[in-house]
Design an enzyme around this catalytic site. Structure first.
Site, PDB file in Angstrom:
ATOM      1  CE  LYS A  26      -7.596 -18.235 -13.100  1.00  0.00           C
ATOM      2  NZ  LYS A  26      -7.582 -19.323 -13.751  1.00  0.00           N
TER       3      LYS A  26
ATOM      4  CG  ASP B 229     -20.035 -18.390  -3.898  1.00  0.00           C
ATOM      5  OD1 ASP B 229     -20.874 -18.212  -2.377  1.00  0.00           O
ATOM      6  OD2 ASP B 229     -20.891 -18.928  -4.679  1.00  0.00           O
TER       7      ASP B 229
HETATM    8  P1  BMP Z   1      -2.460 -19.857 -22.921  1.00  0.00           P
HETATM    9  O1  BMP Z   1      -1.005 -20.331 -22.540  1.00  0.00           O
HETATM   10  O2  BMP Z   1      -3.122 -20.689 -23.213  1.00  0.00           O
HETATM   11  O3  BMP Z   1      -2.543 -17.899 -22.679  1.00  0.00           O
HETATM   12  O4  BMP Z   1      -3.078 -20.507 -20.910  1.00  0.00           O
HETATM   13  C1  BMP Z   1      -2.982 -19.840 -19.650  1.00  0.00           C
HETATM   14  C2  BMP Z   1      -3.924 -20.931 -19.076  1.00  0.00           C
HETATM   15  O5  BMP Z   1      -3.644 -20.331 -17.820  1.00  0.00           O
HETATM   16  C3  BMP Z   1      -5.602 -20.542 -19.025  1.00  0.00           C
HETATM   17  O6  BMP Z   1      -6.206 -21.715 -18.361  1.00  0.00           O
HETATM   18  C4  BMP Z   1      -5.758 -19.931 -17.777  1.00  0.00           C
HETATM   19  O7  BMP Z   1      -7.497 -19.816 -17.527  1.00  0.00           O
HETATM   20  C5  BMP Z   1      -4.618 -19.574 -16.954  1.00  0.00           C
HETATM   21  N1  BMP Z   1      -4.989 -18.219 -15.875  1.00  0.00           N
HETATM   22  C6  BMP Z   1      -3.632 -17.334 -16.488  1.00  0.00           C
HETATM   23  O8  BMP Z   1      -3.797 -17.307 -17.747  1.00  0.00           O
HETATM   24  N2  BMP Z   1      -3.483 -16.637 -15.933  1.00  0.00           N
HETATM   25  C7  BMP Z   1      -4.028 -16.110 -15.147  1.00  0.00           C
HETATM   26  O9  BMP Z   1      -3.635 -15.578 -13.674  1.00  0.00           O
HETATM   27  C8  BMP Z   1      -4.262 -17.399 -13.506  1.00  0.00           C
HETATM   28  C9  BMP Z   1      -4.993 -18.664 -14.725  1.00  0.00           C
HETATM   29  O10 BMP Z   1      -5.341 -20.007 -14.074  1.00  0.00           O
END
Ligand code: BMP
Length: 275
Positions: free
Chosen positions: A94, A97
């Site tokens: 992500k 900058d």
């Molecule tokens: P989880 O399925 O455990 O909630 O993890 C989701 C992953 O996706 C995390 O690594 C988070 O940084 C990423 N993420 C997100 O959840 N929503 C977004 O909109 C963008 C993401 O990169």
């Protein structure tokens, strides 16, 4: 026909970006549109989870900056698993900058992301210079970039004209921008009536996916593979805690069971979409 109704194989055959093509080919070969997000903080656990989910995924998503005992050899082991199990790597960095800074963050530092991550992502907030900055490093290496056009979290500001501008930015740099982190297909979003966008093929990778939970206590929101892939037209489901769990310690047998379950659900949702 739009990319929504084409098969992954049809799209792979004509995609100009090497990383997008490789991802689409891998999805078709493994019959998996599952990306597992391995958000664990110990190097050993990170590798153990990847070794177990590897057969079921097209892509492994990393946040290498959360690993406490990070060393360069971890990347070599990750690359060995990528070869063993046939998946690509996506560092979810992500970037956000100015062009000069993101080029340095992408190429240098402890992690040297560009040297090993096939795909990475950026917030479009700085404007097109973030894409040209990252492209100066990643394009010669055949890498691909995703723009965060939307987010899965409650109250996200990435909506409306922000999302439209993100898609326009991608369209203007489609040699390096291969798609979006988003919650739905972006075909034609932000395009003027006169503009032809029929040939564009942006991949939609979608986090916020869960079969057993609708969210967490920190603003995350989950939808099912059917909602994401069949109803919203997304291409890849990104699943973290739904697969490796939320408790202390990791039950490796349960991780394997969940990975196979999400792979099957994601693929069935895709078959429903293409009819
Ligand atoms: P989880 O399925 O455990 O909630 O993890 C989701 C992953 O996706 C995390 O690594 C988070 O940084 C990423 N993420 C997100 O959840 N929503 C977004 O909109 C963008 C993401 O990169």
């Amino acid at each position: 026909s739009s990319s929504q109704t084409q098969t992954y194989a049809q799209r792979a055959a004509k995609h100009p970006n090497p990383s997008a093509k490789a991802l689409l080919d891998t999805i078709e070969r493994k019959k998996s549109n599952l990306c597992v997000s391995v958000d664990v903080t110990k190097g050993d656990e990170f590798l153990n989870v990847i070794d177990v989910v590897g057969p079921y995924v097209c892509l492994i998503k990393t946040h290498v900056d959360i690993i406490e005992d990070f060393e360069t050899s971890l990347i070599e082991k990750l690359q060995a698993l990528s070869a063993k199990h046939d998946f690509l790597i996506f560092e979810d960095r992500k970037f956000a900058d100015i062009g000069n800074t993101v080029a340095l963050q992408y190429s240098s530092g402890v992690h040297k992301i560009a040297t090993w991550s096939h795909i990475t992502n950026a917030h479009p907030v700085p404007g097109p210079s973030i894409v040209t900055g990252l492209a100066s490093v990643g394009k010669p290496l055949g890498r691909g970039l995703l723009l965060l056009a939307e987010m899965s979290t409650k109250g996200s500001l990435a909506t409306g004209t922000y999302t439209e501008e993100a898609v326009r930015m991608a369209r203007a740099h489609s040699d390096f921008v291969i798609g979006f982190i988003a919650q739905r297909r972006m075909d034609g979003v932000g395009a003027s009536a006169a503009q032809s966008v029929v040939d564009e093929d942006f991949l939609i990778l979608t986090p916020g996916v869960g079969l057993d939970s609708r969210g967490d206590s920190m603003g995350q929101q989950y939808r099912t593979p059917k909602e994401v892939v069949t109803e919203s037209g997304c291409d890849v489901i990104i699943v973290g805690r739904g697969i490796y769990g939320t408790g202390n310690g990791i039950d490796i047998q349960a991780v394997q069971t969940q990975a196979e379950r999400y792979r099957a659900a994601g693929w069935a949702a895709y078959l429903d979409r293409i009819g």
